[in-house]
Design a protein around this motif. Sequence first.
Motif, PDB file in Angstrom:
ATOM      1  N   GLY A 354     -24.112 -20.665 -38.045  1.00  0.00           N
ATOM      2  CA  GLY A 354     -24.351 -19.249 -37.805  1.00  0.00           C
ATOM      3  C   GLY A 354     -23.270 -18.356 -38.388  1.00  0.00           C
ATOM      4  N   LYS A 355     -22.041 -18.881 -38.480  1.00  0.00           N
ATOM      5  CA  LYS A 355     -20.933 -18.103 -39.036  1.00  0.00           C
ATOM      6  C   LYS A 355     -20.811 -18.257 -40.553  1.00  0.00           C
ATOM      7  N   GLY A 356     -21.741 -18.989 -41.156  1.00  0.00           N
ATOM      8  CA  GLY A 356     -21.735 -19.134 -42.608  1.00  0.00           C
ATOM      9  C   GLY A 356     -20.691 -20.096 -43.135  1.00  0.00           C
ATOM     10  N   VAL A 357     -20.267 -21.064 -42.322  1.00  0.00           N
ATOM     11  CA  VAL A 357     -19.295 -22.058 -42.776  1.00  0.00           C
ATOM     12  C   VAL A 357     -19.870 -22.847 -43.952  1.00  0.00           C
ATOM     13  N   VAL A 358     -19.058 -23.068 -44.980  1.00  0.00           N
ATOM     14  CA  VAL A 358     -19.510 -23.798 -46.163  1.00  0.00           C
ATOM     15  C   VAL A 358     -19.006 -25.232 -46.121  1.00  0.00           C
ATOM     16  N   LYS A 359     -19.677 -26.115 -46.857  1.00  0.00           N
ATOM     17  CA  LYS A 359     -19.269 -27.505 -47.033  1.00  0.00           C
ATOM     18  C   LYS A 359     -19.181 -28.268 -45.713  1.00  0.00           C
ATOM     19  N   VAL A 360     -20.015 -27.878 -44.760  1.00  0.00           N
ATOM     20  CA  VAL A 360     -20.175 -28.609 -43.503  1.00  0.00           C
ATOM     21  C   VAL A 360     -21.676 -28.793 -43.316  1.00  0.00           C
ATOM     22  N   ALA A 361     -22.096 -29.988 -42.886  1.00  0.00           N
ATOM     23  CA  ALA A 361     -23.520 -30.272 -42.739  1.00  0.00           C
ATOM     24  C   ALA A 361     -24.209 -29.179 -41.920  1.00  0.00           C
ATOM     25  N   LEU A 362     -25.328 -28.672 -42.438  1.00  0.00           N
ATOM     26  CA  LEU A 362     -26.016 -27.548 -41.818  1.00  0.00           C
ATOM     27  C   LEU A 362     -26.793 -27.990 -40.579  1.00  0.00           C
ATOM     28  N   TYR A 363     -26.688 -27.187 -39.559  1.00  0.00           N
ATOM     29  CA  TYR A 363     -27.362 -27.447 -38.283  1.00  0.00           C
ATOM     30  C   TYR A 363     -28.860 -27.169 -38.382  1.00  0.00           C
ATOM     31  N   TYR A 364     -29.657 -27.977 -37.658  1.00  0.00           N
ATOM     32  CA  TYR A 364     -31.100 -27.730 -37.578  1.00  0.00           C
ATOM     33  C   TYR A 364     -31.558 -27.643 -36.125  1.00  0.00           C
ATOM     34  N   HIS A 365     -31.128 -28.617 -35.309  1.00  0.00           N
ATOM     35  CA  HIS A 365     -31.571 -28.644 -33.912  1.00  0.00           C
ATOM     36  C   HIS A 365     -30.720 -29.653 -33.149  1.00  0.00           C
ATOM     37  N   HIS A 366     -30.599 -29.477 -31.828  1.00  0.00           N
ATOM     38  CA  HIS A 366     -29.989 -30.508 -30.992  1.00  0.00           C
ATOM     39  C   HIS A 366     -30.644 -30.509 -29.616  1.00  0.00           C
ATOM     40  N   GLU A 367     -30.533 -31.645 -28.943  1.00  0.00           N
ATOM     41  CA  GLU A 367     -31.148 -31.795 -27.631  1.00  0.00           C
ATOM     42  C   GLU A 367     -30.527 -32.972 -26.893  1.00  0.00           C
ATOM     43  N   ASN A 454     -19.096 -39.927 -16.971  1.00  0.00           N
ATOM     44  CA  ASN A 454     -20.415 -40.311 -17.434  1.00  0.00           C
ATOM     45  C   ASN A 454     -20.514 -40.089 -18.937  1.00  0.00           C
ATOM     46  N   ARG A 455     -21.561 -40.592 -19.543  1.00  0.00           N
ATOM     47  CA  ARG A 455     -21.901 -40.268 -20.928  1.00  0.00           C
ATOM     48  C   ARG A 455     -23.357 -39.852 -20.983  1.00  0.00           C
ATOM     49  N   ILE A 456     -23.639 -38.878 -21.835  1.00  0.00           N
ATOM     50  CA  ILE A 456     -24.969 -38.313 -21.938  1.00  0.00           C
ATOM     51  C   ILE A 456     -25.522 -38.560 -23.342  1.00  0.00           C
ATOM     52  N   HIS A 457     -26.777 -38.957 -23.404  1.00  0.00           N
ATOM     53  CA  HIS A 457     -27.445 -39.309 -24.654  1.00  0.00           C
ATOM     54  C   HIS A 457     -27.901 -38.023 -25.354  1.00  0.00           C
ATOM     55  N   ARG A 458     -27.268 -37.706 -26.477  1.00  0.00           N
ATOM     56  CA  ARG A 458     -27.569 -36.466 -27.174  1.00  0.00           C
ATOM     57  C   ARG A 458     -27.960 -36.735 -28.623  1.00  0.00           C
ATOM     58  N   ARG A 459     -28.746 -35.810 -29.157  1.00  0.00           N
ATOM     59  CA  ARG A 459     -29.178 -35.927 -30.544  1.00  0.00           C
ATOM     60  C   ARG A 459     -28.937 -34.613 -31.266  1.00  0.00           C
ATOM     61  N   VAL A 460     -28.468 -34.748 -32.484  1.00  0.00           N
ATOM     62  CA  VAL A 460     -28.250 -33.594 -33.351  1.00  0.00           C
ATOM     63  C   VAL A 460     -29.045 -33.831 -34.626  1.00  0.00           C
ATOM     64  N   ILE A 461     -29.757 -32.815 -35.085  1.00  0.00           N
ATOM     65  CA  ILE A 461     -30.534 -32.923 -36.327  1.00  0.00           C
ATOM     66  C   ILE A 461     -29.897 -32.007 -37.364  1.00  0.00           C
ATOM     67  N   LEU A 462     -29.617 -32.570 -38.528  1.00  0.00           N
ATOM     68  CA  LEU A 462     -28.916 -31.869 -39.602  1.00  0.00           C
ATOM     69  C   LEU A 462     -29.795 -31.775 -40.849  1.00  0.00           C
ATOM     70  N   ARG A 463     -29.439 -30.828 -41.710  1.00  0.00           N
ATOM     71  CA  ARG A 463     -30.205 -30.633 -42.939  1.00  0.00           C
ATOM     72  C   ARG A 463     -29.607 -31.362 -44.140  1.00  0.00           C
TER      73      ARG A 463
END
Length: 679
Positions: A354-367, A454-463
């Motif tokens: 959202g801040k326009g960071v370059v050269k970092v994998a682009l965010y798509y979704h997480h849950e 604890n640990r929580i099962h999370r998923r991140v989707i990248l472009r």
Amino acid sequence: MADQQSRLKIINDNPIGKGLDAFRTSFTSICEGAAVSCTPDALEQLGQKGKKNLAIKLIAALQGLQTSLLLPSNSSTLDSHSNDILIWKYVYDVTEPTPPPRPVASSLQQTPSRRTTSSLVNSSEYHDNIDPVLKSELGLVYVDVRRFREAYFGGCMDSSNPLFGSEGWSEWPAGSRGKRSVDIGFVKDDFTYDPTADPTAGKVFRYHLSHALVPGELKSNPSADIPSIAMISIATYAREVLSAQDTRRFVLGFTLCGSYMRIYAFDRLRAIASEKFDINKEGQQFVSTILGFLWMNEEELGFDPTFMTANVGRATTCWKARREEDPQNPLVIKDSWQWPNRDEEGDLLREATGKGVVKVALYYHHETGQVNGMDDDIGSNVRKGLDITSATNYGKGRSVVSPSTSAAGAPRKGQSSSATGTKRSYSQAGAPLPPSKRSGSAFTIKAGSDLLLNRIHRRVILRDYGKPIYKASSRAALLTALEGCIKGHESLYMASLLHRDISINNLMINEDENNPSLPSFLIDLDLAVRVQQEGASGAKGKTGTRAFMAIGALQGEPHSFMHDLESFFWVLFWTCIRYNAQGKDIGSTGFDSWNYQNDHMLVQSKKGEIDDEEDFIKSVTEIFTLHYQPLIPWVSRLRRKVFPDGKRWKRLEPELYSSMKQILRDARKDPEVLADSIM
């Protein structure tokens, strides 16, 4: 004299090797039971009974070695300083048992939050090295947890058909250099059986870790049913199964020590174990346990029911996936188990994009992953809400878990993969992506001074997807990608985010013209934190991958962007000593110990490499691979910039970003560096 020479030849031709590992484990166990330090001096403190017990175990161990069958049976001794010869000398003399060599220094007090199996890089993983790290990582395994069998076996009535294997498991490639092999276990039935094979050759079955369902460990001695003996073996198998099978949420295993059986559950936090029972006296429980394993479906065995995969690669937690309605733009699904008190990586990535960071994998979704209609976590879902405080050893020993600890067998997150997969909830045509959400299942147990997170099962989707930077097609491509990743780090930092885990697997390169992803980029914000622009993050705790950690970070300094820039230097250094062209790994080097050394020793090792320019050039000339020899003057120039006057920087220098990038650009103009790109 002739007899002595003959005996000497027999001993030299048949080295003991790891033949006394079991005895050394027994020695450690006996010392721990007597609250005695595990050193040769312990013999003076164990008393006559302890010495006798050790002598019996040592003689039994030596009797099983080939040398004992070949040596002539007289009692003359040999005058030599060889370890093997000295051991056999004491056996011939039949005086006191020879104390085992001094054990590997315990890592239990050495910042266990970072000395984890997941942080080992290109390690040969000898058991003498990996076992202390694994033991430290596991911490205290809670045993005799009540209602364990009811929780894990209660619903396993769906018929499945895994094959119960025994002898064949000894042929598994165990993954580590010691080739520790599984004794017994349950495997999938999708393997090839050769009925014409010679059974005496021990190769009737050929298994791979991808076939494993439930590993087991056999010990003839009932007293081996203690964490320091049986547990470390079964934990090693569980770690390798978790690494080999991408969609595992947990792994069940069992030990059978004499007639005592115990069941273990290894997850991304640590492990718990059932009460033990005597199979000779409780035969019905033994049979029901075996049938339970046979009847379990994949979800009950620990596989993630929300994934359907094809051609899944080994030791990765990322999948390249495509939405059916948009097949031209592939995505990457990163699956991980996160600490609930950390900022979600998905939130940080969304903020960076959202801040326009370059050269970092682009965010798509997480849950947060959903299993059985609830947020997937360790405490309430994987462990079925079992009360860990019911364990007989709850509250004993060290049970505080640091949020930066990686659980047993958890592979490094964020590694890209060419594997393909389809996530069920996204496979329906036209189905919109659900909104992001935080987990509401922050399951925490607190009792006295004990804290189990604890640990929580999370998923991140990248472009964006690619391959690790060390697999670059040429030296120039490597330098270009490294410069790009430094740009990404700088952009991330300007957005008030500090990465804190710069490593060879978190710097990515994309040289595929058909891949629309960035040419180079950073991934994995698992350890990232929000910072102010003054410099240090103020974040406490030593984080990162040990081989690439900055010297100051190892010494406990508050993490700053300068520490990460130093890590970029160590990434390039490691690449040049470990890989040839196209990322071909040359195998073990003298730097594998950086994975295991305690903080003080690792600091001294790294300082020894960089404190003098003449010594540095001489050293890298000897250790850089042939492919990376042309980079020696440029890596040396980077050393001078990152470590001015052979010492660490004394103040924060934002201009270090531009200085490092300029050196990399200048290096790409060097004809010798460019030679492999032209060919």
